[in-house]
Design a protein around this motif. Sequence first.
Motif, PDB file in Angstrom:
ATOM      1  N   GLY A  66       0.806  -1.210   0.000  1.00 20.59           N
ATOM      2  CA  GLY A  66       0.000   0.000   0.000  1.00 20.59           C
ATOM      3  C   GLY A  66       0.839   1.261   0.000  1.00 20.59           C
ATOM      4  N   THR A  67       0.331   2.273  -0.691  1.00 24.35           N
ATOM      5  CA  THR A  67       0.991   3.570  -0.767  1.00 24.35           C
ATOM      6  C   THR A  67       0.032   4.641  -0.269  1.00 24.35           C
ATOM      7  OG1 THR A  67       2.308   2.894  -2.682  1.00 24.35           O
ATOM      8  CG2 THR A  67       2.004   5.265  -2.356  1.00 24.35           C
ATOM      9  N   VAL A  68       0.529   5.528   0.601  1.00 23.20           N
ATOM     10  CA  VAL A  68      -0.216   6.703   1.036  1.00 23.20           C
ATOM     11  C   VAL A  68       0.689   7.910   0.830  1.00 23.20           C
ATOM     12  CG1 VAL A  68      -1.347   7.931   2.923  1.00 23.20           C
ATOM     13  CG2 VAL A  68      -1.497   5.435   2.807  1.00 23.20           C
ATOM     14  N   LEU A  69       0.187   8.891   0.092  1.00 22.60           N
ATOM     15  CA  LEU A  69       0.909  10.140  -0.102  1.00 22.60           C
ATOM     16  C   LEU A  69       0.106  11.269   0.520  1.00 22.60           C
ATOM     17  CD1 LEU A  69       1.933   9.745  -3.849  1.00 22.60           C
ATOM     18  CD2 LEU A  69       3.230   9.080  -1.810  1.00 22.60           C
ATOM     19  N   ALA A  70       0.815  12.233   1.112  1.00 25.22           N
ATOM     20  CA  ALA A  70       0.173  13.394   1.725  1.00 25.22           C
ATOM     21  C   ALA A  70       0.679  14.658   1.046  1.00 25.22           C
ATOM     22  CB  ALA A  70       0.481  13.456   3.208  1.00 25.22           C
ATOM     23  N   LEU A  71      -0.238  15.542   0.750  1.00 22.30           N
ATOM     24  CA  LEU A  71       0.101  16.813   0.129  1.00 22.30           C
ATOM     25  C   LEU A  71       0.679  17.746   1.184  1.00 22.30           C
ATOM     26  CD1 LEU A  71      -0.168  17.922  -2.737  1.00 22.30           C
ATOM     27  CD2 LEU A  71      -2.371  18.877  -2.071  1.00 22.30           C
ATOM     28  N   SER A  72       1.740  18.447   0.841  1.00 25.75           N
ATOM     29  CA  SER A  72       2.381  19.366   1.784  1.00 25.75           C
ATOM     30  C   SER A  72       1.485  20.567   2.066  1.00 25.75           C
ATOM     31  CB  SER A  72       3.710  19.864   1.206  1.00 25.75           C
ATOM     32  OG  SER A  72       3.446  20.716   0.102  1.00 25.75           O
ATOM     33  N   SER A  73       1.839  21.312   3.075  1.00 25.11           N
ATOM     34  CA  SER A  73       1.070  22.504   3.421  1.00 25.11           C
ATOM     35  C   SER A  73       1.129  23.560   2.319  1.00 25.11           C
ATOM     36  CB  SER A  73       1.559  23.090   4.742  1.00 25.11           C
ATOM     37  OG  SER A  73       2.935  23.431   4.646  1.00 25.11           O
ATOM     38  N   THR A  74       2.171  23.521   1.483  1.00 23.85           N
ATOM     39  CA  THR A  74       2.251  24.448   0.352  1.00 23.85           C
ATOM     40  C   THR A  74       1.315  24.023  -0.765  1.00 23.85           C
ATOM     41  OG1 THR A  74       4.041  23.261  -0.748  1.00 23.85           O
ATOM     42  CG2 THR A  74       4.661  24.981   0.852  1.00 23.85           C
ATOM     43  N   GLU A  81       3.840   8.737   3.075  1.00 28.11           N
ATOM     44  CA  GLU A  81       3.466   8.384   4.449  1.00 28.11           C
ATOM     45  C   GLU A  81       2.992   6.932   4.524  1.00 28.11           C
ATOM     46  OE1 GLU A  81       0.558  11.026   6.119  1.00 28.11           O
ATOM     47  OE2 GLU A  81       1.938  12.716   6.177  1.00 28.11           O
ATOM     48  N   SER A  82       3.449   6.106   3.605  1.00 27.09           N
ATOM     49  CA  SER A  82       2.963   4.723   3.517  1.00 27.09           C
ATOM     50  C   SER A  82       3.224   3.957   4.805  1.00 27.09           C
ATOM     51  CB  SER A  82       3.641   4.003   2.358  1.00 27.09           C
ATOM     52  OG  SER A  82       3.397   4.689   1.156  1.00 27.09           O
ATOM     53  N   PRO A  83       2.191   3.296   5.334  1.00 23.90           N
ATOM     54  CA  PRO A  83       2.400   2.489   6.542  1.00 23.90           C
ATOM     55  C   PRO A  83       3.180   1.225   6.203  1.00 23.90           C
ATOM     56  CG  PRO A  83       0.097   2.393   5.834  1.00 23.90           C
ATOM     57  CD  PRO A  83       0.802   3.331   4.901  1.00 23.90           C
ATOM     58  N   ASP A  84       3.981   0.773   7.145  1.00 24.50           N
ATOM     59  CA  ASP A  84       4.744  -0.459   6.953  1.00 24.50           C
ATOM     60  C   ASP A  84       3.800  -1.643   6.771  1.00 24.50           C
ATOM     61  OD1 ASP A  84       7.116   0.920   7.267  1.00 24.50           O
ATOM     62  OD2 ASP A  84       7.265   0.468   9.414  1.00 24.50           O
ATOM     63  N   TYR A 108      -7.100   1.706   7.628  1.00 27.93           N
ATOM     64  CA  TYR A 108      -6.040   2.467   8.286  1.00 27.93           C
ATOM     65  C   TYR A 108      -6.566   3.833   8.702  1.00 27.93           C
ATOM     66  CZ  TYR A 108      -2.577  -0.933   6.870  1.00 27.93           C
ATOM     67  OH  TYR A 108      -1.860  -2.086   6.730  1.00 27.93           O
ATOM     68  N   PHE A 109      -6.100   4.295   9.862  1.00 27.10           N
ATOM     69  CA  PHE A 109      -6.409   5.620  10.371  1.00 27.10           C
ATOM     70  C   PHE A 109      -5.114   6.413  10.440  1.00 27.10           C
ATOM     71  CE2 PHE A 109      -9.514   2.761  12.270  1.00 27.10           C
ATOM     72  CZ  PHE A 109     -10.694   3.443  12.042  1.00 27.10           C
ATOM     73  N   ARG A 110      -5.220   7.717  10.238  1.00 23.00           N
ATOM     74  CA  ARG A 110      -4.032   8.553  10.415  1.00 23.00           C
ATOM     75  C   ARG A 110      -4.052   9.092  11.826  1.00 23.00           C
ATOM     76  NH1 ARG A 110      -1.157  13.159  10.104  1.00 23.00           N
ATOM     77  NH2 ARG A 110       0.720  13.089   8.814  1.00 23.00           N
ATOM     78  N   GLY A 111      -3.125   8.596  12.633  1.00 19.22           N
ATOM     79  CA  GLY A 111      -3.005   9.032  14.013  1.00 19.22           C
ATOM     80  C   GLY A 111      -1.877  10.034  14.170  1.00 19.22           C
ATOM     81  N   THR A 112      -1.532  10.336  15.397  1.00 18.95           N
ATOM     82  CA  THR A 112      -0.472  11.310  15.665  1.00 18.95           C
ATOM     83  C   THR A 112       0.894  10.806  15.222  1.00 18.95           C
ATOM     84  OG1 THR A 112      -0.277  10.451  17.908  1.00 18.95           O
ATOM     85  CG2 THR A 112      -1.693  12.380  17.593  1.00 18.95           C
ATOM     86  N   ASP A 113       1.069   9.490  15.142  1.00 17.43           N
ATOM     87  CA  ASP A 113       2.350   8.915  14.720  1.00 17.43           C
ATOM     88  C   ASP A 113       2.322   8.421  13.284  1.00 17.43           C
ATOM     89  OD1 ASP A 113       3.488   9.361  17.237  1.00 17.43           O
ATOM     90  OD2 ASP A 113       2.721   7.455  18.005  1.00 17.43           O
ATOM     91  N   GLY A 114       1.351   8.844  12.503  1.00 15.38           N
ATOM     92  CA  GLY A 114       1.244   8.403  11.114  1.00 15.38           C
ATOM     93  C   GLY A 114       0.082   7.452  10.923  1.00 15.38           C
ATOM     94  N   TRP A 115       0.141   6.685   9.851  1.00 17.54           N
ATOM     95  CA  TRP A 115      -0.948   5.772   9.498  1.00 17.54           C
ATOM     96  C   TRP A 115      -0.815   4.485  10.287  1.00 17.54           C
ATOM     97  CZ3 TRP A 115      -5.015   7.096   6.426  1.00 17.54           C
ATOM     98  CH2 TRP A 115      -4.898   8.319   5.758  1.00 17.54           C
ATOM     99  N   GLU A 116      -1.932   4.068  10.902  1.00 20.61           N
ATOM    100  CA  GLU A 116      -1.950   2.869  11.728  1.00 20.61           C
ATOM    101  C   GLU A 116      -3.106   1.973  11.308  1.00 20.61           C
ATOM    102  OE1 GLU A 116      -2.336   4.227  15.752  1.00 20.61           O
ATOM    103  OE2 GLU A 116      -0.734   5.703  15.500  1.00 20.61           O
TER     104      GLU A 116
END
Length: 168
Positions: A66-74, A81-84, A108-116
């Motif tokens: 699985g691949t997860v990408l996150a758009l930057s604040s810009t 941000e792909s989870p292991d 998967y949920f995005r928590g404070t430490d990333g995707w879990e």
Amino acid sequence: TLPAEVTAQYALYKVWGNAQDDVWAVGSGGVSVHWDGTAWSFVDTVSYANLFTVHDGYAVGGTVSGTVLALSSTGMTWADESPDYALQLTGVYGGSSPMAVGATGSVYFRGTDGWEADPREKPTYQDLHAVWVDPDGGTWAVGGHVSSAPLIQGTVVYSGPATVPVFE
């Protein structure tokens, strides 16, 4: 008109927009394009994995993993941000409670430490293809046997405060 490199080399799978001048599309080979109200531009994703869905600053996909990408604040660069050990992901919901779903009922949920991975038992072993979080915090996902023919065993999964009738 899309950039020539996009039409020559890629297929686009999903589109999401926040406004008439902020539209994103993703697709094969990790392609990402952005509409700014005037023109489409190619935006590097740092990934070659197929991207199946984009929503509110996140894109998901993969082949086997699985691949997860996150758009930057810009708003113009992607970060991986792909989870292991995640299997292919095919649906994502951004918003205030980001979630991703995919192969064999993965959630998967995005928590404070990333995707879990969701620690609860998988709601189904069918592939989940799309996810949405309603205004009351209920989570809806759909899918079925969607990765090869025959496309059967449609599945709706819900978790939340509402009472939803069950079909038998």
